[in-house]
Design an enzyme around this catalytic site. Structure first.
Site, PDB file in Angstrom:
ATOM      1  N   HIS A   1      -3.717   0.898  12.368  1.00 56.45           N
ATOM      2  CA  HIS A   1      -3.485  -0.382  13.057  1.00 56.45           C
ATOM      3  C   HIS A   1      -4.828  -1.031  13.379  1.00 56.45           C
ATOM      4  CE1 HIS A   1      -2.054  -3.447  15.658  1.00 56.45           C
ATOM      5  NE2 HIS A   1      -0.826  -2.975  15.695  1.00 56.45           N
TER       6      HIS A   1
ATOM      7  N   HIS B   1       0.831  -1.219   0.000  1.00 56.21           N
ATOM      8  CA  HIS B   1       0.000   0.000   0.000  1.00 56.21           C
ATOM      9  C   HIS B   1       0.859   1.260   0.000  1.00 56.21           C
ATOM     10  CE1 HIS B   1      -3.934  -2.008   0.944  1.00 56.21           C
ATOM     11  NE2 HIS B   1      -3.139  -2.906   1.487  1.00 56.21           N
TER      12      HIS B   1
ATOM     13  N   ASN C   1     -10.270  -2.687   2.740  1.00 58.21           N
ATOM     14  CA  ASN C   1      -9.985  -2.663   1.306  1.00 58.21           C
ATOM     15  C   ASN C   1     -11.278  -2.434   0.541  1.00 58.21           C
ATOM     16  OD1 ASN C   1      -7.222  -3.158   1.472  1.00 58.21           O
ATOM     17  ND2 ASN C   1      -7.420  -5.370   1.216  1.00 58.21           N
TER      18      ASN C   1
HETATM   19  C1  HEM Z   1      -8.137  -8.301   5.247  1.00 61.92           C
HETATM   20  C2  HEM Z   1      -6.882  -8.232   4.937  1.00 61.92           C
HETATM   21  C3  HEM Z   1      -6.127  -6.942   4.856  1.00 61.92           C
HETATM   22  C4  HEM Z   1      -6.560  -5.683   4.602  1.00 61.92           C
HETATM   23  C5  HEM Z   1      -7.974  -5.235   4.337  1.00 61.92           C
HETATM   24  C6  HEM Z   1      -5.422  -4.810   4.653  1.00 61.92           C
HETATM   25  C7  HEM Z   1      -5.472  -3.452   4.450  1.00 61.92           C
HETATM   26  C8  HEM Z   1      -4.389  -2.620   4.509  1.00 61.92           C
HETATM   27  C9  HEM Z   1      -4.400  -1.225   4.188  1.00 61.92           C
HETATM   28  C10 HEM Z   1      -5.618  -0.443   3.769  1.00 61.92           C
HETATM   29  C11 HEM Z   1      -3.148  -0.751   4.334  1.00 61.92           C
HETATM   30  C12 HEM Z   1      -2.671   0.653   4.049  1.00 61.92           C
HETATM   31  C13 HEM Z   1      -2.779   1.503   5.272  1.00 61.92           C
HETATM   32  C14 HEM Z   1      -2.401   2.914   4.950  1.00 61.92           C
HETATM   33  O1  HEM Z   1      -3.037   3.514   4.073  1.00 61.92           O
HETATM   34  O2  HEM Z   1      -1.456   3.417   5.576  1.00 61.92           O
HETATM   35  C15 HEM Z   1      -2.342  -1.845   4.759  1.00 61.92           C
HETATM   36  C16 HEM Z   1      -1.014  -1.747   5.031  1.00 61.92           C
HETATM   37  C17 HEM Z   1      -0.290  -2.782   5.526  1.00 61.92           C
HETATM   38  N1  HEM Z   1      -0.730  -4.070   5.748  1.00 61.92           N
HETATM   39 FE1  HEM Z   1      -2.537  -4.794   5.425  1.00 61.92          FE
HETATM   40  N2  HEM Z   1      -4.315  -5.553   4.947  1.00 61.92           N
HETATM   41  C18 HEM Z   1      -4.719  -6.862   5.086  1.00 61.92           C
HETATM   42  C19 HEM Z   1      -3.946  -7.916   5.413  1.00 61.92           C
HETATM   43  C20 HEM Z   1      -2.698  -7.794   5.920  1.00 61.92           C
HETATM   44  C21 HEM Z   1      -1.959  -8.849   6.525  1.00 61.92           C
HETATM   45  C22 HEM Z   1      -2.469 -10.277   6.712  1.00 61.92           C
HETATM   46  C23 HEM Z   1      -0.774  -8.328   6.915  1.00 61.92           C
HETATM   47  C24 HEM Z   1       0.366  -8.991   7.600  1.00 61.92           C
HETATM   48  C25 HEM Z   1       0.301 -10.094   8.290  1.00 61.92           C
HETATM   49  C26 HEM Z   1      -0.767  -6.938   6.526  1.00 61.92           C
HETATM   50  C27 HEM Z   1       0.275  -6.072   6.697  1.00 61.92           C
HETATM   51  C28 HEM Z   1       0.291  -4.763   6.280  1.00 61.92           C
HETATM   52  C29 HEM Z   1       1.451  -3.922   6.394  1.00 61.92           C
HETATM   53  C30 HEM Z   1       2.807  -4.327   6.933  1.00 61.92           C
HETATM   54  C31 HEM Z   1       1.075  -2.668   5.918  1.00 61.92           C
HETATM   55  C32 HEM Z   1       1.918  -1.412   5.839  1.00 61.92           C
HETATM   56  C33 HEM Z   1       1.543  -0.559   7.021  1.00 61.92           C
HETATM   57  C34 HEM Z   1       2.371   0.668   7.194  1.00 61.92           C
HETATM   58  O3  HEM Z   1       3.498   0.727   6.700  1.00 61.92           O
HETATM   59  O4  HEM Z   1       1.889   1.575   7.904  1.00 61.92           O
HETATM   60  N3  HEM Z   1      -1.955  -6.645   5.944  1.00 61.92           N
HETATM   61  N4  HEM Z   1      -3.112  -2.980   4.848  1.00 61.92           N
END
Ligand code: HEM
Length: 753
Positions: A396, A132, A204
């Site tokens: 978070h 993202h 999402n």
């Molecule tokens: C339903 C499943 C998931 C959704 C809807 C989702 C949604 C998102 C969204 C919207 C962001 C961007 C946040 C922003 O705009 O700063 C993000 C970032 C991220 N997601 Fe997910 N994600 C999902 C699953 C996962 C899983 C399973 C993991 C890890 C085990 C993960 C790890 C991360 C990480 C590491 C970031 C970067 C966050 C940052 O650097 O601040 N995500 N996710």
């Protein structure tokens, strides 16, 4: 009250207040806001390019998410003062020349200002998000309807409670500089600065996820990101490793089908649904718990680009979604989304009928559990500084408030660990919640101390509790625990420690077929083309064959048409296909939506009849849409500013195109293409206008023309056709156009793109 009326009233309340604020600030009125006259016609209309530096708008409760003392303090660096200083406040006389031993001599090590300036610049970049990375943010306000009280006691959902929000929309796979309109999932992350602490809904635009257990997250992302040897392709799923993963991990097929549908290429962040994906547990005042899924429903409906539009935009305007969001907010076409809940009885198995609510690859069709609107969010202001807000915001899934808790969904459990962990390195230490965009609007007393980038000056000697030195033991008798967050008591299924998942997670295909069967014919056609394109970009035969086997397990026609496109035989299904009832709510075709905020391109001819122009522009504004004049050159035509020229305009930017004239090419222009038989000569019309019309027609957009404009239409070979409104007066044409725009596109004209 009628739910549609409630959403309308809430939207008008928020937008009406902004209009009042705008009037107070003696700023130009907000076009599109109810009760606001169309702007002075001699004023330039939005969007302008480039936009001027933003003045201090002096409306902190709507403009900033923080309202903290840091924002309140004037910062000389941001105020464009008449002098510059060093970072420690010493005034500078010259920042353009380094300190040298003589005009032609070597630079001196003594030059602290040179070294400080360059050192700061050298450290301006922080790591982009691991996923993202590419995003766009906006500030907003959420207003609760109060009807969620029966299931959830969270204060921000109570009737009339207004909560500031910050939203970040994003793509998943691409890097920070990648194009907006690629085929991908979109992030829809919302931070609610509630009176009980921050609540983050990190969702999402697709309601299911690729994997059922977060332990596979690094794997699916490694597969989707560019190949590690050549670092290509950028921001694409059309490559071997992605299809290798999803065909081997068949649980990913549902999410992949959504990506291959029009949902993978949204028209705008303003026309996108959002989903919390996981099931959450909520509790009401009486202590009763329910299971819920969160949905965001855009007020403008769910609309997508065509594949050709998405590809063109990747070159013409890679910032299309970011610009669209920014311009819409600047022009007063405030994006709005209703928050809705699907509510399920809490039960030990955490199922709804046959659907396992802990499986993030499954939806609950809206026909089985309606989405009940519980509040409205209106995005009212753009960030003041992209880096400070959009880049540094840290969401978070563990940021929860009283009344809302996570469930045992193994995907959310891993997410609970992952976000803070990644932010520790992305934001350079443990104090990023002190950043203005992340800071809650409630008091913080966390006893966290020190660390990189610590900004607080903590008083006292006893950062531990209980203590007898710093005046109080808040967790002891008499402490005010009312309103504290507690995890909701839920029974944990006891068992042996295993690395395994329940059998209910094994069905990977029935809901994918349900999605396919719920699509209209034109949407199915788009899906077939998307699979054919993506798999056609793969090199490995074995991967294509394996994915065709997955398609055979979804639908025979889908499989055979994609197989034909790939020049491969269509396999037989390896499982028995299950026909679940289609869910019409999954289709984007058929419903009428308000025209607010839609972009209407108006082609003008400086030498033609411009008499209807003023009325058409006013009527477009009056309908809450944004008219953009397209002329042969910049400056003004008929006293109105030209926002796009024939050189800069492409139809992909507009939801509808109006022709107010038939501009001829400049005398020295290159020869135009041959005239079409039976139509007016296309050589008589500027070829760039002809291209604009051909594309608008091919992409099934509504087109309107009056006066000489009708001749321009004919020159482009467009005569009578659905969605083409011609003849009559300019305002009459606009009325006809507006009615047809309610359906986003003229679906009868597909498939043609
Ligand atoms: C339903 C499943 C998931 C959704 C809807 C989702 C949604 C998102 C969204 C919207 C962001 C961007 C946040 C922003 O705009 O700063 C993000 C970032 C991220 N997601 Fe997910 N994600 C999902 C699953 C996962 C899983 C399973 C993991 C890890 C085990 C993960 C790890 C991360 C990480 C590491 C970031 C970067 C966050 C940052 O650097 O601040 N995500 N996710």
């Amino acid at each position: 009250m009628d739910p549609k009326q409630l959403a309308k009233d809430t939207f008008e309340k928020v937008v009406g207040r902004l209009a009042e604020k705008a009037a107070e600030l003696a700023e130009p009125p907000v076009p599109g806001a109810p009760g606001v006259e169309p702007p002075q016609l001699e004023e330039p209309t939005e969007p302008r390019a480039p936009l001027p530096p933003k003045p201090d708008q002096g409306a902190p409760e709507l403009r900033t998410a923080t309202g903290t003392e840091v924002d309140a303090k004037p910062d000389a660096r941001a105020q464009h003062e008449t002098y510059l200083t060093t970072s420690t406040g010493a005034r500078l006389r010259d920042t353009d020349h380094s300190l040298k031993a003589g005009e032609r001599g070597p630079t001196l090590l003594q030059d602290h200002h040179l070294r400080e300036k360059i050192t700061h610049f050298d450290h301006e970049r922080i790591p982009e998000r691991v996923v993202h990375a590419r995003g766009a943010g906006a500030h907003g306000v959420f207003v609760g309807y109060g009807n969620a009280d029966s299931v959830c006691k969270a204060t921000f959902l109570r009737e009339g409670v207004e909560t500031p929000t910050f939203v970040r929309f994003s793509t998943v796979l691409g890097s920070r500089g990648s194009a907006d309109t690629v085929r991908d999932t979109r992030g829809f992350a919302t931070k609610f600065y509630t009176s009980e602490g921050n609540f983050d809904l990190v969702g999402n635009n697709i309601p299911v996820f690729f994997i059922q257990d977060g332990i596979k997250f690094p794997d699916v992302i490694h597969a989707g990101k560019p190949h590690p040897d050549r670092e290509i392709p950028q921001a694409q799923s059309a490559h071997d490793t992605f299809w290798d993963f999803v065909s081997l991990h068949t649980e990913a097929q549902h999410h992949t089908m959504w990506n291959m549908s029009d949902r993978g290429i949204p028209r705008s962040y303003r026309t996108m649904e959002g989903f919390g994906v996981h099931t959450f547990r909520v509790e009401n005042d009486a202590g009763d718990t329910s299971l819920v899924k969160f949905h965001w429903k855009p007020r403008l409906g769910v609309h997508s680009l065509t594949w050709e539009e998405a590809q063109l935009l990747g070159g013409i305007d890679p910032d299309f979604h970011r610009r669209d969001l920014y311009d819409a907010i600047e022009s007063g076409a405030y994006p709005a989304y209703e928050l809705g809940l699907q509510v399920f009885p809490d039960n030990p198995e955490q199922v709804f009928g046959d659907i396992d609510l802990l499986d993030p690859t499954k939806i609950v069709p809206e026909e089985l559990a309606p989405v009940q609107p519980v509040g409205l969010m209106v995005l009212t202001a753009n960030p003041t500084n992209f880096f400070a807000e959009t880049e540094q915001v840290a969401f978070h899934v563990g940021h929860l408030v009283p009344g809302i808790d996570a469930t045992d969904d193994p995907l959310v459990q891993a997410r609970l660990f992952s976000y803070v962990d990644t932010q520790l390195s992305r934001l350079g230490g443990p104090n990023f919640n002190q950043l203005p965009v992340n800071r809650p609007h409630t008091e913080v007393n966390d006893m966290f101390r020190d660390g990189f980038h610590q900004h607080a000056v903590h008083a006292g000697v006893a950062p531990y509790k209980p203590n007898s030195l710093d005046g109080g033991c808040p967790f002891h008798a008499g402490a005010d625990l009312e309103g504290s967050f507690e995890h909701l008591p839920a029974k944990v299924a006891a068992g042996t420690k295993v690395r395994a998942q329940p059998a209910s997670f094994d069905d990977h295909f029935s809901q994918v077929r349900q999605f396919w069967l719920s699509m209209s014919p034109v949407e199915q056609e788009h899906i077939i083309r998307a699979y054919t394109f993506e798999l056609g970009k793969c090199y490995e035969q074995v991967i294509k064959e394996r994915q065709l086997q997955c398609l055979a397990n979804i639908d025979a026609r889908l499989c055979s048409e994609v197989a034909t496109g790939l020049g491969l035989p269509a396999p037989q299904p390896s499982i028995e296909l299950v026909d679940l009832d289609p869910s019409p709510a999954l289709s984007q075709v058929g419903e009428a939506w308000p025209p607010d905020g839609r972009m209407v391109g108006i082609v003008v001819d400086p030498d033609g009849d411009l008499s209807a122009l003023s009325a058409v522009r006013s009527a477009t504004f009056g309908a809450g849409m944004v008219p953009l004049l397209i002329g042969p050159h910049g400056g003004e035509v008929g006293g109105f500013p030209v926002q796009r020229t024939f050189a800069t305009a492409r139809s992909v930017e507009f939801d509808a195109v109006l022709l107010a004239g038939a501009p001829v090419p400049a005398p020295d222009a290159l020869p135009a293409r041959d005239a079409k038989a039976g139509a007016a000569s296309s050589a008589a019309i500027d070829p760039r206008v002809v291209l604009l019309l051909e594309e608008a027609f091919r992409h099934c957009k509504v087109i309107g023309a009056w006066g000489d404009g009708v001749a321009a239409l004919e020159a482009a070979g467009i005569t009578e056709a659905p969605g083409v409104v011609r003849g009559g007066s300019g305002p009459d044409v606009l009325t006809g156009v507006q009615e047809q725009m309610a359906f986003h596109r003229v679906w009868e004209r597909f498939p043609q793109s």
